[in-house]
Design a protein around this motif. Sequence first.
Motif, PDB file in Angstrom:
ATOM      1  N   GLY B  15      16.754  29.988 -10.878  1.00  0.00           N
ATOM      2  CA  GLY B  15      17.914  29.283 -10.874  1.00  0.00           C
ATOM      3  C   GLY B  15      17.540  27.853 -10.741  1.00  0.00           C
ATOM      4  N   THR B  16      16.486  27.506 -11.112  1.00  0.00           N
ATOM      5  CA  THR B  16      16.096  26.206 -11.111  1.00  0.00           C
ATOM      6  C   THR B  16      16.773  25.149 -12.307  1.00  0.00           C
ATOM      7  OG1 THR B  16      13.833  26.464 -12.218  1.00  0.00           O
ATOM      8  CG2 THR B  16      13.766  26.371  -9.926  1.00  0.00           C
ATOM      9  N   ASN B  17      16.782  25.884 -13.592  1.00  0.00           N
ATOM     10  CA  ASN B  17      17.221  25.256 -14.572  1.00  0.00           C
ATOM     11  C   ASN B  17      18.702  24.922 -14.310  1.00  0.00           C
ATOM     12  OD1 ASN B  17      15.092  24.799 -16.028  1.00  0.00           O
ATOM     13  ND2 ASN B  17      15.082  26.563 -17.497  1.00  0.00           N
ATOM     14  N   PHE B  18      19.582  25.978 -13.870  1.00  0.00           N
ATOM     15  CA  PHE B  18      20.968  25.603 -13.756  1.00  0.00           C
ATOM     16  C   PHE B  18      21.164  24.745 -12.622  1.00  0.00           C
ATOM     17  CE2 PHE B  18      25.332  26.592 -13.123  1.00  0.00           C
ATOM     18  CZ  PHE B  18      25.533  26.845 -11.753  1.00  0.00           C
ATOM     19  N   LEU B  19      20.371  24.761 -11.508  1.00  0.00           N
ATOM     20  CA  LEU B  19      20.581  23.891 -10.278  1.00  0.00           C
ATOM     21  C   LEU B  19      20.343  22.486 -11.154  1.00  0.00           C
ATOM     22  CD1 LEU B  19      20.572  22.726  -7.467  1.00  0.00           C
ATOM     23  CD2 LEU B  19      18.577  23.575  -7.196  1.00  0.00           C
ATOM     24  N   SER B  20      19.092  22.222 -11.821  1.00  0.00           N
ATOM     25  CA  SER B  20      18.931  20.780 -12.638  1.00  0.00           C
ATOM     26  C   SER B  20      20.043  20.381 -13.680  1.00  0.00           C
ATOM     27  CB  SER B  20      17.613  21.214 -13.377  1.00  0.00           C
ATOM     28  OG  SER B  20      16.633  21.456 -12.576  1.00  0.00           O
ATOM     29  N   ALA B  21      20.409  21.384 -14.283  1.00  0.00           N
ATOM     30  CA  ALA B  21      21.563  20.745 -15.211  1.00  0.00           C
ATOM     31  C   ALA B  21      22.699  20.285 -14.551  1.00  0.00           C
ATOM     32  CB  ALA B  21      22.026  22.272 -16.038  1.00  0.00           C
ATOM     33  N   ILE B  22      23.215  20.755 -13.466  1.00  0.00           N
ATOM     34  CA  ILE B  22      24.218  20.385 -12.781  1.00  0.00           C
ATOM     35  C   ILE B  22      23.904  18.824 -11.900  1.00  0.00           C
ATOM     36  CG2 ILE B  22      26.009  20.857 -11.113  1.00  0.00           C
ATOM     37  CD1 ILE B  22      26.272  22.434 -13.536  1.00  0.00           C
ATOM     38  N   LEU B  23      22.781  18.777 -11.536  1.00  0.00           N
ATOM     39  CA  LEU B  23      22.334  17.629 -10.949  1.00  0.00           C
ATOM     40  C   LEU B  23      22.449  16.510 -12.029  1.00  0.00           C
ATOM     41  CD1 LEU B  23      19.581  18.572  -8.422  1.00  0.00           C
ATOM     42  CD2 LEU B  23      21.764  18.189  -7.960  1.00  0.00           C
ATOM     43  N   ARG B  24      21.742  16.979 -13.074  1.00  0.00           N
ATOM     44  CA  ARG B  24      21.431  15.930 -14.047  1.00  0.00           C
ATOM     45  C   ARG B  24      22.838  15.267 -14.448  1.00  0.00           C
ATOM     46  NH1 ARG B  24      20.711  19.103 -18.516  1.00  0.00           N
ATOM     47  NH2 ARG B  24      18.718  19.743 -17.881  1.00  0.00           N
ATOM     48  N   SER B  25      24.123  15.969 -14.699  1.00  0.00           N
ATOM     49  CA  SER B  25      25.299  15.573 -15.033  1.00  0.00           C
ATOM     50  C   SER B  25      25.981  14.514 -14.353  1.00  0.00           C
ATOM     51  CB  SER B  25      26.294  16.759 -15.390  1.00  0.00           C
ATOM     52  OG  SER B  25      26.635  17.179 -13.739  1.00  0.00           O
ATOM     53  N   HIS B  26      25.466  14.336 -12.999  1.00  0.00           N
ATOM     54  CA  HIS B  26      25.982  13.091 -12.140  1.00  0.00           C
ATOM     55  C   HIS B  26      25.461  11.703 -12.754  1.00  0.00           C
ATOM     56  CE1 HIS B  26      27.095  10.865  -8.756  1.00  0.00           C
ATOM     57  NE2 HIS B  26      27.640  11.716  -8.075  1.00  0.00           N
ATOM     58  N   PRO B  27      26.283  10.997 -12.975  1.00  0.00           N
ATOM     59  CA  PRO B  27      26.006   9.503 -13.637  1.00  0.00           C
ATOM     60  C   PRO B  27      25.168   8.633 -12.878  1.00  0.00           C
ATOM     61  CG  PRO B  27      28.399   9.722 -12.720  1.00  0.00           C
ATOM     62  CD  PRO B  27      27.693  10.905 -12.592  1.00  0.00           C
ATOM     63  N   ASP B  28      24.920   9.051 -11.377  1.00  0.00           N
ATOM     64  CA  ASP B  28      23.866   8.405 -10.325  1.00  0.00           C
ATOM     65  C   ASP B  28      22.519   9.075 -10.214  1.00  0.00           C
ATOM     66  OD1 ASP B  28      26.667   7.161  -8.291  1.00  0.00           O
ATOM     67  OD2 ASP B  28      25.868   6.194 -10.148  1.00  0.00           O
ATOM     68  N   VAL B  29      22.396   9.994 -11.033  1.00  0.00           N
ATOM     69  CA  VAL B  29      21.065  10.789 -11.123  1.00  0.00           C
ATOM     70  C   VAL B  29      20.639  10.590 -12.330  1.00  0.00           C
ATOM     71  CG1 VAL B  29      20.149  13.106 -10.971  1.00  0.00           C
ATOM     72  CG2 VAL B  29      22.106  12.412  -9.359  1.00  0.00           C
ATOM     73  N   SER B  30      19.167  10.227 -12.337  1.00  0.00           N
ATOM     74  CA  SER B  30      18.278  10.466 -13.385  1.00  0.00           C
ATOM     75  C   SER B  30      17.277  11.428 -13.151  1.00  0.00           C
ATOM     76  CB  SER B  30      17.383   8.936 -13.369  1.00  0.00           C
ATOM     77  OG  SER B  30      17.885   7.966 -14.190  1.00  0.00           O
TER      78      SER B  30
END
Lengths: 251, 274
Positions: B15-30
Amino acid sequence: MDIRGHIRNEIKSNLSKIPAGCFMMGSELSKDEMPIYEIYLDPFFIMRYLVTNRQYAAFLNENNVVNNFEGSYKFINAFNRHTRIKFNGSTYIVDSGYENHPVISVNWHGADEFAKWLNCRLPTEAEWEKAARGGIDEKLYWWGNTPPKPYSGNYGEIIGDTTPIGQFSANNFGLYDIEGNVSEWCFDWYDKDYYKKSPMNNPKGPEAGSEKVFRGGNWSYSSNMARVAKRNKFWFMIGKTKLGFRVVFDN
Amino acid sequence: MQKISFMVLGHPRSGTNFLSAILRSHPDVSFITEPFSMHNGFIRLNFFKYWGEESYIQDIFHKDMRDSQASVRFFAEFKKWLMSGNEEVRVFKETTFLMKLKWLKQYLPELNIIYIQRDPKGVVISFKKSGLFLRWNYQEIFYRLSEESKIEHGLSQYAQIIEETSLNNWIDVLTTLYYIATNEARNNLELFRHTNVVYEHLATNTLYAFAEIFNFLGLSISAEVEKEIAERCSETKGGIFSTFRNSRETCFRYKYLLTQEENNLIETKMKRWT
């Protein structure tokens, strides 16, 4: 045969002129897209289509680029099997069937060097947004405010891979694949507060940064990425399988 | 605001890709997905290798990277990216560092880790459906690990489980590799400030689970994140690496797709060694 001349002519015969003038840049949907402000841009000519694997492989071969070295790569990711340009020991070749798909896995330097090879450049973020909007201000997408319908573009894993350039509808400036297929490198460094301090004429982004801007939707990301005002950033040293580019000529 | 950085760590197909996709969608996350395992040849050669703290050398980062100046520069530039930026949070995801946390602590001492784990039966069925066991050559990985365990002190504790694994039974091989990698990760997570995420909880209580994860990052769930979760979790589509999944339907699918024998093998092995 003058490969460079051929590629340059091919690209120049498929440019859209974006006339000089103002447009409203930004949106109220994300902090880094605010404030919405009026920007003036000089005229420029932008590719209707994304740069393809065939064109990029020609660039690598013509310049005898040594891409892979000491466990790293110079312009295009040699380690990802989804990269569609492979080096066979003497030549860069494109995976069969992917010649007219947009090039992917190219880092920012790789995109920038391709542009320099053709005596042109990457679009600024402002140029990209103006061109993407197709002359329609204050809308979420180039067609209006309605979210993209499935199969109206290549986004959100509906297809699961890149598609040949130009398969879906063009915007009002004649640009294809704005909402999907691959996202696109821009010239600018990314600064989340740039809109608060940007010049009103021909902004080119801050002087320095650690990430470059990329814009536009792609085959994997959700429909939110298809918004014309959506800003994205990425480390310039590596490429992504969802990221390509198109180039701009000043005349 | 002090620069803080994070890594999403987990076994492949957890589930690392799913977790990453959601984290990435936050505007304050690179966010960068797999900067090492997908972009660097040195790491790819050492994907499933154990790296202890003694393998870290300052300035060249690893004792075997002396002749790879381009890789040294890559590691240096990556660290610079991770530590720079203004107020946004910098995150990357890697599956290759499970057995390298002692080395990683030398390379990135201030890193915080989001560790995601999944029921090994779910991992195994994901490998089975995707054909990745063969594509990623896990039999060869196991063979090399078994040879390495004879000489690498840090792996000596796994000699017996390796010896008891049948090389011709891919479920047996995969379960052993899963156990070793995740055991190493769990034993060394305490070196870092970290939080544990259970994939099944993420899949069935998505908004609540992500609120906790973003809180760990020092952020709140944004409207963009909520929209992203809604779109990605509404239906299952795309290929084996797609993160558009109706996770409530898919995360317990192994119950119907594993045979009783396969199920027993995994359960017995994990129970015995955990």
